[in-house]
Design a protein around this motif. Sequence first.
Motif, mmCIF file in Angstrom:
data_model
loop_
_atom_site.group_PDB
_atom_site.id
_atom_site.type_symbol
_atom_site.label_atom_id
_atom_site.label_comp_id
_atom_site.label_asym_id
_atom_site.label_seq_id
_atom_site.Cartn_x
_atom_site.Cartn_y
_atom_site.Cartn_z
ATOM 1 N N VAL A 136 0.735 -1.129 -0.022
ATOM 2 C CA VAL A 136 0.069 -0.061 0.171
ATOM 3 C C VAL A 136 0.905 1.317 0.110
ATOM 4 O O VAL A 136 0.536 2.298 0.406
ATOM 5 N N ARG A 156 -4.660 3.699 4.495
ATOM 6 C CA ARG A 156 -3.756 2.802 3.628
ATOM 7 C C ARG A 156 -3.167 1.729 4.758
ATOM 8 O O ARG A 156 -3.433 0.682 4.434
ATOM 9 N N LEU A 159 -6.236 -0.515 5.055
ATOM 10 C CA LEU A 159 -6.402 -1.294 3.844
ATOM 11 C C LEU A 159 -5.340 -2.700 4.161
ATOM 12 O O LEU A 159 -5.724 -3.592 4.126
ATOM 13 N N MET A 179 -16.030 -3.732 2.205
ATOM 14 C CA MET A 179 -15.610 -2.293 2.451
ATOM 15 C C MET A 179 -17.016 -1.292 2.567
ATOM 16 O O MET A 179 -17.552 -1.163 1.571
ATOM 17 N N LEU A 194 -6.603 7.281 -3.508
ATOM 18 C CA LEU A 194 -6.748 5.897 -2.596
ATOM 19 C C LEU A 194 -7.866 4.964 -3.602
ATOM 20 O O LEU A 194 -7.578 3.826 -3.414
ATOM 21 N N GLN A 195 -8.592 5.331 -4.265
ATOM 22 C CA GLN A 195 -9.503 4.617 -5.246
ATOM 23 C C GLN A 195 -8.240 3.840 -6.289
ATOM 24 O O GLN A 195 -8.602 2.843 -6.491
ATOM 25 N N GLU A 197 -5.084 3.372 -5.784
ATOM 26 C CA GLU A 197 -4.253 2.450 -5.163
ATOM 27 C C GLU A 197 -5.273 1.245 -4.672
ATOM 28 O O GLU A 197 -4.637 0.130 -4.857
ATOM 29 N N LEU A 198 -6.409 1.413 -4.512
ATOM 30 C CA LEU A 198 -7.197 0.232 -3.982
ATOM 31 C C LEU A 198 -7.218 -0.797 -5.422
ATOM 32 O O LEU A 198 -6.912 -1.987 -5.217
ATOM 33 N N TRP A 202 -5.720 -4.413 -5.279
ATOM 34 C CA TRP A 202 -6.962 -5.552 -5.800
ATOM 35 C C TRP A 202 -6.435 -6.436 -6.942
ATOM 36 O O TRP A 202 -6.421 -7.644 -6.987
ATOM 37 N N VAL A 209 -13.589 -8.450 -3.611
ATOM 38 C CA VAL A 209 -14.160 -7.063 -3.071
ATOM 39 C C VAL A 209 -15.600 -6.902 -3.052
ATOM 40 O O VAL A 209 -15.934 -6.888 -4.197
ATOM 41 N N PHE A 211 -17.772 -3.665 -2.110
ATOM 42 C CA PHE A 211 -17.690 -2.456 -1.804
ATOM 43 C C PHE A 211 -18.945 -1.670 -1.792
ATOM 44 O O PHE A 211 -19.473 -1.618 -2.918
#
Length: 266
Positions: A136, A156, A159, A179, A194-195, A197-198, A202, A209, A211
């Motif tokens: 992360v 992060r 996460l 989530m 962060l979107q 990064e997610l 993933w 996931v 969400f």
Amino acid sequence: MSQVTLTDSDPGLARARPDRAQTAVELTGVGKTFGTGAGAVTALRGIDLRVAHGEFLCLLGASGCGKSTLLNLLSGLEEPTAGTVTVTTARPSFMFQEPALMPWLTAARNVELPLQLAGQGRSARRTRARELLELVRLDGVGEKRPHELSGGMRQRVALARALAAATSTDGGAPGLLLMDEPFAALDAITRDVLQGELLRVWEATGTTVVFVTHDVREAVRLAQRVVLLSSRPGTVVREWRVDEHGPELHDEITGRLRQVITSHAA
């Protein structure tokens, strides 16, 4: 008669990308009512939903439509009052709107915590925590405590901790990450970062996931499949596979969501 089934995945799958033909989550005729008699409130009714291993699914709907209740059913925190819920991944884990980190623990120790609770040895969990913090993009901050980190950095860490909790301790298949609007409290720029990064995490882990969001733009950006729930009691109104639609998908989903909200208000 209701049923919740949680089973471990085959450890032989290791960290390879799961077969999307296999089912990670299945809900059949699921309903959830709180209370009894005249005061009973039905949150969900007649939910039929299947999520494949490694799939990224967004649940979209207005406030109070039962999205969070559905996550609680998948995690085993709640039991359905009707239908069956079957989860065939490693143990599910949650990520919330607030990071909910232990303030007296370092970032690394926060990530280690679910591994310690699962009985993993000190050396193995430290190694895994370091790997997840690197994943992360927080390598080098493992010894910092939450108050020394920005809001985005704390999410992060949350996460990384959720990924630690979602992965079986024997190194088996990735688990199920639930989530509940994890980026809603962040500013627009941090949320956008962060979107991205997610999605990267993933892709790297193959975690399944689910969400929850009320933001159509977020759902379309993140998900492979978007499922729209009606207002309470929540039922599946419609679903879309994102890769089968063009730029007009955002407007189409927004229109259907407005219809759901308007029909409930009427």
